[in-house]
Design an enzyme around this catalytic site. Structure first.
Site, short mmCIF file in Angstrom:
data_model
loop_
_atom_site.label_atom_id
_atom_site.label_comp_id
_atom_site.label_asym_id
_atom_site.label_seq_id
_atom_site.Cartn_x
_atom_site.Cartn_y
_atom_site.Cartn_z
N LYS A 1 -19.93 2.99 -36.98
CA LYS A 1 -20.00 2.55 -35.74
C LYS A 1 -19.70 3.82 -34.81
CE LYS A 1 -20.86 -2.21 -35.75
NZ LYS A 1 -21.82 -2.82 -34.73
N ALA B 1 -23.04 -2.82 -29.29
CA ALA B 1 -21.62 -3.54 -29.94
C ALA B 1 -21.23 -2.65 -30.84
CB ALA B 1 -22.19 -4.87 -30.56
N ASP C 1 -33.36 -11.39 -35.44
CA ASP C 1 -32.36 -11.71 -36.35
C ASP C 1 -32.98 -11.90 -38.03
OD1 ASP C 1 -29.24 -12.85 -35.82
OD2 ASP C 1 -30.14 -12.81 -37.79
N ASN C 2 -32.20 -11.24 -38.78
CA ASN C 2 -32.89 -11.37 -40.19
C ASN C 2 -32.19 -12.61 -41.05
OD1 ASN C 2 -30.37 -10.23 -40.74
ND2 ASN C 2 -31.09 -8.60 -41.94
N LEU D 1 -26.36 -6.21 -31.39
CA LEU D 1 -25.51 -6.53 -31.84
C LEU D 1 -25.63 -6.78 -33.33
CD1 LEU D 1 -25.11 -10.00 -29.42
CD2 LEU D 1 -23.66 -7.82 -29.44
N TYR E 1 -17.34 1.11 -42.15
CA TYR E 1 -17.83 0.25 -40.89
C TYR E 1 -17.38 1.00 -39.75
CZ TYR E 1 -17.68 -3.85 -37.69
OH TYR E 1 -17.88 -4.58 -36.77
N GLY F 1 -26.43 -14.57 -34.64
CA GLY F 1 -25.19 -14.40 -34.90
C GLY F 1 -24.08 -15.03 -33.97
N PHE F 2 -22.88 -15.06 -34.41
CA PHE F 2 -21.57 -15.58 -33.50
C PHE F 2 -21.92 -15.02 -32.12
CE2 PHE F 2 -17.07 -14.94 -32.68
CZ PHE F 2 -16.74 -16.16 -32.14
N1 LIG Z 1 -16.99 -10.82 -34.13
C1 LIG Z 1 -15.95 -9.74 -33.94
O1 LIG Z 1 -14.69 -10.06 -33.73
C2 LIG Z 1 -16.45 -8.32 -33.67
C3 LIG Z 1 -15.48 -7.27 -33.51
C4 LIG Z 1 -15.95 -5.96 -33.41
C5 LIG Z 1 -17.30 -5.85 -33.18
N2 LIG Z 1 -18.18 -6.70 -33.39
C6 LIG Z 1 -19.63 -6.48 -33.71
O2 LIG Z 1 -20.21 -7.28 -32.73
C7 LIG Z 1 -21.68 -7.49 -33.27
C8 LIG Z 1 -21.93 -9.07 -33.42
O3 LIG Z 1 -20.78 -9.62 -34.36
P1 LIG Z 1 -20.74 -11.01 -34.69
O4 LIG Z 1 -19.30 -11.52 -34.79
O5 LIG Z 1 -21.66 -11.80 -33.87
O6 LIG Z 1 -21.45 -10.96 -36.40
P2 LIG Z 1 -22.44 -11.61 -36.96
O7 LIG Z 1 -22.39 -11.48 -38.40
O8 LIG Z 1 -22.39 -13.27 -36.66
O9 LIG Z 1 -23.69 -11.25 -36.10
C9 LIG Z 1 -24.66 -10.22 -36.56
C10 LIG Z 1 -26.07 -10.74 -36.47
O10 LIG Z 1 -26.99 -9.70 -36.71
C11 LIG Z 1 -27.89 -10.27 -37.67
N3 LIG Z 1 -28.33 -8.86 -38.57
C12 LIG Z 1 -27.67 -8.19 -39.40
N4 LIG Z 1 -28.28 -7.02 -39.51
C13 LIG Z 1 -29.64 -7.17 -39.11
C14 LIG Z 1 -30.87 -6.50 -39.26
N5 LIG Z 1 -31.04 -5.47 -40.12
N6 LIG Z 1 -31.96 -6.98 -38.60
C15 LIG Z 1 -31.67 -8.19 -38.00
N7 LIG Z 1 -30.60 -9.12 -37.60
C16 LIG Z 1 -29.40 -8.43 -38.39
C17 LIG Z 1 -27.02 -11.40 -38.59
O11 LIG Z 1 -27.97 -12.14 -39.15
C18 LIG Z 1 -26.20 -11.90 -37.72
O12 LIG Z 1 -27.04 -12.83 -37.06
C19 LIG Z 1 -21.80 -6.59 -34.57
O13 LIG Z 1 -22.35 -5.51 -34.16
C20 LIG Z 1 -20.32 -6.39 -35.05
O14 LIG Z 1 -20.14 -5.30 -35.52
C21 LIG Z 1 -17.77 -8.08 -33.54
#
Ligand SMILES: NC(=O)c1ccc[n+]([C@@H]2O[C@H](COP(=O)([O-])OP(=O)(O)OC[C@H]3O[C@@H](n4cnc5c(N)ncnc54)[C@H](O)[C@@H]3O)[C@@H](O)[C@H]2O)c1
Length: 324
Positions: A162, A124, A37-38, A83, A158, A15-16
């Site tokens: 969390k 996260a 990662d799924n 994450l 959400y 993911g990101f």
């Molecule tokens: N980006 C932000 O601003 C932000 C802010 C607050 C919290 N977060 C938290 O940080 C974490 C990462 O966020 P992100 O922005 O990189 O999002 P993202 O969607 O890019 O990353 C999440 C990753 O998890 C994978 N995924 C989801 N469910 C899954 C599962 N059951 N099994 C395997 N893989 C799975 C997705 O394919 C993805 O690659 C998350 O937990 C999110 O809640 C992010």
């Protein structure tokens, strides 16, 4: 003698944030990284070919909730950085059931195995856990009270999910001596973030580059604190290597707030776009009972105290990096 590499398991590593973290750890040379990662919102494209071919990376493209070897994977790693989650306001509102199940049950499994095999976990969480409490000049401290809207406003699922995960961690710490760090991220942004699920900056920059109208939800006076993903990753790394940080919760975010109106204006200016800005009511975007928070500004004194580090990249610089 060659030093043994520290084995890190990163869920959501494609993911990101996860892909930036993986690249960062691989560069450090003393880590090996396994990703689960799924590919629901993540992509192999988030890593370079060189990273994918590295002998220090293993990539498992499976769902945590349906992975018989999950326990074995947790057991074989020293630190689990969890994450993986369903992310993005649109995804949460329109696919609430799957999102709730995913965000609670995946954490439940990981915590159970971390506790059983005495593995450390970094979790996260999110600034959303504070709900809509933030107002006036006040900033949000890790110990601040929270306040959510009613349960017919599904966006809060959400935050509550969390927050429930955070309670789970606390209970495991208390009962089973689990070692954990909870990371509350505040609007992490940067190059490569996808726009599909309601992320404002990638949406604005994609549309500005095509000279399309930028849609500002609500009156646009709501503010957010945008934080560079590379700085968030550095904070994760420093916390991971700070003994005292274990069993603590941290806000990870920039101290500088900007309104969504001003963000739209800056994106247009920086991309030299001909885009116009249009305000649209929330009900036209989410078509449901929706409410937003007016402001969400972190107090990061705890982060500074523990790791002597402050995410401080300017919003102009972040926008430039994101749009390029
Ligand atoms: N980006 C932000 O601003 C932000 C802010 C607050 C919290 N977060 C938290 O940080 C974490 C990462 O966020 P992100 O922005 O990189 O999002 P993202 O969607 O890019 O990353 C999440 C990753 O998890 C994978 N995924 C989801 N469910 C899954 C599962 N059951 N099994 C395997 N893989 C799975 C997705 O394919 C993805 O690659 C998350 O937990 C999110 O809640 C992010």
């Amino acid at each position: 003698m060659k030093r043994k590499k520290i084995k890190i398991l990163v869920t959501g590593g494609l993911g990101f944030i996860g892909s930036y973290l993986t690249k960062f750890l691989l560069k450090k040379k003393n880590y090996s990284v396994t990703i689960i990662d799924n590919l629901s919102t993540g992509s192999l494209k988030n890593l370079s070919k060189k990273d994918i071919k590295s002998k220090d990376i293993t990539i498992i493209t499976k769902d945590i909730n349906n992975l018989p070897i999950l326990e074995k994977l947790v057991k074989n790693h020293e630190i689990i950085i969890h994450l993986a989650a369903s992310v993005g306001v649109k995804k949460i509102v329109y696919d609430s059931l799957n999102s709730i199940i995913n965000n609670i049950s995946s954490t439940e499994k990981i915590l159970k195995y971390c506790s059983k095999h005495k593995k450390k976990i970094m979790f996260a969480s999110t600034s959303e856990v504070y709900g809509k409490i933030n107002s006036g000049k006040k900033t949000l401290k890790e110990t601040s009270d929270v306040m959510y809207g009613s349960s017919d406003k599904l966006r809060w699922s959400y935050a509550v999910g969390k927050f429930f995960d955070e309670f789970y961690i606390k209970a495991y710490q208390e009962k089973k001596k689990l070692k954990a760090i909870t990371l509350r991220f505040f609007n992490i942004v940067g190059k490569g973030q996808i726009a599909n699920y309601g992320m404002v900056l990638p949406n604005f920059s994609n549309n500005a580059k095509k000279n399309k109208t930028l849609l500002v939800h609500g009156n646009g006076n709501q503010t957010r604190n945008f934080t560079c993903v590379k700085e968030a990753v550095k904070a994760i790394y420093l916390l991971m290597n700070t003994k005292k940080a274990w069993n603590e919760t941290f806000n990870i975010g920039s101290e500088v707030q900007i309104s969504i109106n001003n963000l739209a204006k800056k994106v247009i200016k920086i991309t030299s776009s001909k885009s116009k800005i249009k305000k649209i009511p929330y009900k036209d975007v989410y078509n449901k009972n929706f409410e937003d928070m007016y402001k969400r500004t972190p107090d990061i004194s705890k982060l500074k105290k523990f790791i002597n580090y402050t995410p401080n990249k300017t919003i102009d610089k972040i926008i430039r990096e994101t749009v390029n």
